[in-house]
Each structure stands twice: as C-alpha cells, then as structure tokens.
Write a protein that holds these residues in place. Structure first.
Motif, PDB file in Angstrom:
ATOM      1  N   GLY A   1       0.781  -1.194   0.003  1.00 48.28           N
ATOM      2  CA  GLY A   1      -0.022  -0.002  -0.102  1.00 48.28           C
ATOM      3  C   GLY A   1       1.000   1.288  -0.085  1.00 48.28           C
ATOM      4  N   PRO A   2       1.785   1.388   1.029  1.00 47.29           N
ATOM      5  CA  PRO A   2       2.470   2.694   0.986  1.00 47.29           C
ATOM      6  C   PRO A   2       3.487   2.879  -0.210  1.00 47.29           C
ATOM      7  CG  PRO A   2       2.556   1.705   3.215  1.00 47.29           C
ATOM      8  CD  PRO A   2       2.001   0.690   2.193  1.00 47.29           C
TER       9      PRO A   2
ATOM     10  N   THR B   1       1.433   4.008  -3.253  1.00 45.48           N
ATOM     11  CA  THR B   1       1.273   5.501  -3.104  1.00 45.48           C
ATOM     12  C   THR B   1       2.501   6.376  -3.257  1.00 45.48           C
ATOM     13  OG1 THR B   1      -0.555   5.084  -1.252  1.00 45.48           O
ATOM     14  CG2 THR B   1       0.575   7.301  -1.354  1.00 45.48           C
ATOM     15  N   LEU B   2       3.572   5.769  -2.895  1.00 43.01           N
ATOM     16  CA  LEU B   2       4.955   6.343  -3.256  1.00 43.01           C
ATOM     17  C   LEU B   2       5.068   6.546  -4.781  1.00 43.01           C
ATOM     18  CD1 LEU B   2       7.942   7.339  -2.261  1.00 43.01           C
ATOM     19  CD2 LEU B   2       8.504   5.030  -2.505  1.00 43.01           C
ATOM     20  N   ARG B   3       4.766   5.452  -5.610  1.00 41.47           N
ATOM     21  CA  ARG B   3       4.946   5.526  -7.068  1.00 41.47           C
ATOM     22  C   ARG B   3       4.108   6.277  -7.742  1.00 41.47           C
ATOM     23  NH1 ARG B   3       4.610  -0.482  -6.052  1.00 41.47           N
ATOM     24  NH2 ARG B   3       6.653  -1.372  -5.934  1.00 41.47           N
ATOM     25  N   GLU B   4       2.951   6.488  -7.315  1.00 41.70           N
ATOM     26  CA  GLU B   4       1.942   7.412  -7.892  1.00 41.70           C
ATOM     27  C   GLU B   4       2.079   9.011  -7.555  1.00 41.70           C
ATOM     28  OE1 GLU B   4      -1.696   6.074  -6.031  1.00 41.70           O
ATOM     29  OE2 GLU B   4      -1.749   4.227  -7.287  1.00 41.70           O
ATOM     30  N   SER B   5       2.848   9.113  -6.478  1.00 38.25           N
ATOM     31  CA  SER B   5       2.828  10.434  -5.870  1.00 38.25           C
ATOM     32  C   SER B   5       4.549  11.124  -6.072  1.00 38.25           C
ATOM     33  CB  SER B   5       2.629  10.809  -4.591  1.00 38.25           C
ATOM     34  OG  SER B   5       3.335   9.713  -3.497  1.00 38.25           O
ATOM     35  N   VAL B   6       5.373  10.407  -6.195  1.00 40.14           N
ATOM     36  CA  VAL B   6       7.030  10.964  -6.087  1.00 40.14           C
ATOM     37  C   VAL B   6       7.733  10.442  -7.405  1.00 40.14           C
ATOM     38  CG1 VAL B   6       8.866  10.914  -4.806  1.00 40.14           C
ATOM     39  CG2 VAL B   6       6.782  10.796  -3.481  1.00 40.14           C
ATOM     40  N   ALA B   7       8.286  11.273  -8.099  1.00 40.29           N
ATOM     41  CA  ALA B   7       9.225  11.009  -9.140  1.00 40.29           C
ATOM     42  C   ALA B   7      10.191  10.140  -8.686  1.00 40.29           C
ATOM     43  CB  ALA B   7       9.791  12.446  -9.673  1.00 40.29           C
ATOM     44  N   PRO B   8      10.675   9.187  -9.621  1.00 40.27           N
ATOM     45  CA  PRO B   8      11.535   8.338  -9.475  1.00 40.27           C
ATOM     46  C   PRO B   8      12.838   8.669  -9.041  1.00 40.27           C
ATOM     47  CG  PRO B   8      10.311   7.522 -11.297  1.00 40.27           C
ATOM     48  CD  PRO B   8       9.964   8.882 -10.911  1.00 40.27           C
TER      49      PRO B   8
END
Length: 400
Positions: A87-88, A91-98
């Motif tokens: 889950g976290p 969310t990380l992949r969706e909201s933060v640039a690689p």
C-alpha cells in the motif's frame, strides 16, 4: 515535553516486516504483545549442536526469474517485506518522481550465505558453480535490489555497522529528507541466517544453547535470527514520526562495548534532544538487550544514568533472536506497532533480574498488567553494535 517547534517532519509508514514471528502485522503484533517466542531449535548451521534460532519459516517469493546476481535469501526476505509494504509503495510510485526516491538498507550479511553454499559445492579444488555471482554478497546488493524493484532512481546505498546498521539506515533516511535530497526514502534492513554469523558468535562464546534471557541473573548469551523490515519515510506531518535520532561511537574495543555505557547513553541523549522529548516523557524503551553479560550490563547502566526512573522497557530479541543488521529496523517496526496499538511488547525471561544491574521497569504482564495497554506517545529504540557503533531512534505518535 512536546516536540520542538522547528523540527523536521519525518513520517514512518506502516512497515513491511518478515521475521520469525510471521510476515503480517497482525500475527507479529499478537506474538509481540503476548510474549510468544518465535525460536526454532536447529543444527542447520552448527552440525551436532542444535541451537535456538529465529528462523523465518513462511514461504518466500520464488527467485527463478530473477537475474543470478539478485538470488540471495536476503533479497527474498526483502521481496516479501516489499509485498507487505504494497500500500505505501503504491502511493509512493503514484505521488513521487523516481529520481526523488532514495533507498537506504542496513545489512551485515548481504548474500554471503549463497557464497558459503557455492564454496561448499566447489570444494577445495573445483571451480565455483557457473550460476554463482560474487555480486550476491556485495554489501550494496540489497539496496540496489530494492531500488530496482520499486523503480527508485535517487540515492541508493547500504550501511553496514553490524547490529546498528538498519537503525542508522533510518537515521540516514531522515537526513536525506531534511537536506531536500529526496522527497521519499524506502529504508530498513535485512539479514539472513548463515554459517558465518552463527559460528562467528559461537566462536566468541556469545551464543546461548537455550532461549535467551536478557537482563536475567542467569543470562548466558544470544540467539541469532533473521528478518527484513522496511518503511516508506516521507517529510509529512502526522502519524508515527521518526522524531529524533542519536548516533555515537565508543572507540573502545573491536567487539566489546564500553563497560560504563557512556556511548549508549550519548546516543539516547541525542535522540531525545533532537525530538524535544524529556526522559520522563518516554512511554516505552525497546532495549538492545542481547542477553550477553557485557551488553546488558552496560545498557542497564546507560539507562539508569539517563532516566531518573526507568520507563517501561523490554528486549524483543528474546522473541525473534538477534537479527543483526536487520535488528534496528525490525525493532523500530515493533515500536511503531506499540505506538499504533497502544500496547507494550512483553519482556520474556525467567523473571529473575540480575541484582548486580541497575533495576529497570521490565514489561511483565503477570506483575505489572497496567503496562500492557495504555495510550503511548514516545517510544525509544536502542541498537548497539560491534566497535561501539551505537544508534537510538525516537518515535512519536502524532494525532491526525
């Protein structure tokens, strides 16, 4: 005392954990708060001498389709921890640039277990197996494995300071956020059982042949375990915060801690100072508590020197074994659970504290049931390693 007004937000997500207690948080929490050990008697690493080990027995992800250089048990533990962190991580992949996502992993074994098996297969004269890759045992390998799996392109590195490795990884993640280098960091640690560590501690006469008894008058050594624990660390308010970190170096001995506990004391003091937390405000202390004479003695002295009255405390290594480079992150996960659930991990031993040590307030539900369930705000976790590599983490539950 409340948090400092100018503190740096540093939220710890729900952790992904795999250890000898299980691989889901509900099962782990049940064992943690009820004092159920996760030790197995095994001679797998010490022929003709069965030892209690904190072995992970759940099914691990298959590695058949992984590149050969990624096929290590450490990476399988990390892969399962990442599954439990899905889950976290989503969310990380969706909201933060690689390129703004960092990875910091603490380890002391990396893939050396695979090297042991390759050498055993090759024998004295034969070549190493064709499938063997030396890269398996490079200390940075687990960090690069995690980064590859989640698509992180920011700073990626490992820390290896023995038993404080993953506590320092979390401290490092906090610095990456505070400096603006990253917008999120996946941080934690992993170590797997292997002959090197089990026999190494046995050669130091630090291994117990029974389930360990931290801080007992009858303690006679540690049990070794394995684990992986990961967090997504972000510069956000609320939730459970990594509000303070402390690090020190004894510079005393290659393996033994400084007997007076001054280095351990300094790490704890720094963590509380950074988090703006007075010693008397600490609701729970996760002790390093290995069950060896020297470690428990110096830690008890350090706690007594810092706290006028001991906070409720326990050593969870009696449940999981000492998971070495993974211990700091694993026990941070236990503190996260304690703060989240408002319950305290139980201290499991023979209920005979060493009278030569300063008295500590061990969480023993049969004696002090009021300690096991109550609102918690501050939890402090200790990790002390070979060479006097000390780390302490202060975690704080903030209201939404």
């Amino acid at each position: 005392m409340s948090l400092s007004a100018n503190r740096q937000p540093c939220r710890l997500s729900r952790p992904g954990v795999v250890c000898s207690l299980g691989d889901d948080l509900e099962t782990i929490a049940d064992a943690l708060f009820n004092g159920r050990r996760g030790l197995t008697s095994s001679a797998a690493f010490t022929p003709e001498r069965a030892l209690p080990l904190g072995m992970v027995t759940c099914a691990l992800p298959d590695w058949d389709d992984w590149p050969p250089e990624q096929r290590s048990r450490n990476n399988r533990l990390l892969a399962l921890a990442m599954q439990r962190l899905n889950g976290p991580l989503d969310t990380l992949r969706e909201s933060v640039a690689p390129e703004r996502i960092g990875v910091v992993i603490g380890t002391s074994t990396s893939g050396i277990g695979e090297t042991e098996r390759a050498i055993a297969e090759a024998g004295r004269e034969g070549p190493l197996p064709e499938a063997f890759r030396y890269a398996n045992q490079e200390l940075g390998a687990p960090a690069h494995f995690v980064a590859q799996r989640i698509g992180a392109q920011g700073p990626v590195y490992a820390l290896s300071t023995a038993c404080s490795s993953s506590a320092r990884a979390l401290a490092s993640a906090r610095r990456l956020l505070a400096s603006g280098t990253c917008d999120a960091v996946v941080a934690g640690g992993a170590d797997s059982l292997c002959r090197l560590t089990v026999n190494g501690f046995a050669s130091l006469e630090a291994i117990s042949e029974r389930p360990c008894l931290p801080f007992s008058a009858q303690r006679d050594g540690i049990n070794i375990g394995e684990a992986a624990a990961l967090f997504v660390v972000t510069p956000e308010d609320g939730g459970i915060q990594l509000s303070g970190t402390g690090e020190s170096s004894d510079a005393y001995h290659v393996s033994a801690p400084r007997p007076d506990g001054s280095g351990a004391h300094e790490a704890m003091r720094q963590a509380l100072a950074m988090g703006g937390c007075a010693p008397e405000a600490v609701d729970y202390l996760n002790l390093h508590g290995t069950g060896t004479h020297h470690n428990d003695s110096m830690e008890a002295k350090a706690v007594a020197a810092l706290f006028a009255t001991s906070p409720p405390c326990s050593s969870t290594k009696a449940l999981t074994g000492h998971t070495l480079g993974a211990a700091g992150a694993l026990e941070a996960a236990f503190c996260w659970l304690a703060l989240d659930r408002g319950r305290l991990p139980v201290h499991v031993f023979d209920a005979v504290p060493d009278p030569e040590l300063p008295p500590l307030d061990y969480v023993m539900p049969t004696v002090t049931p009021e300690h096991t369930s109550r609102p918690l705000t501050y939890a402090l976790s200790n990790s002390f390693a070979f060479g006097g590599n000390n780390a302490a983490l202060l975690m704080t539950r903030e209201e939404a």
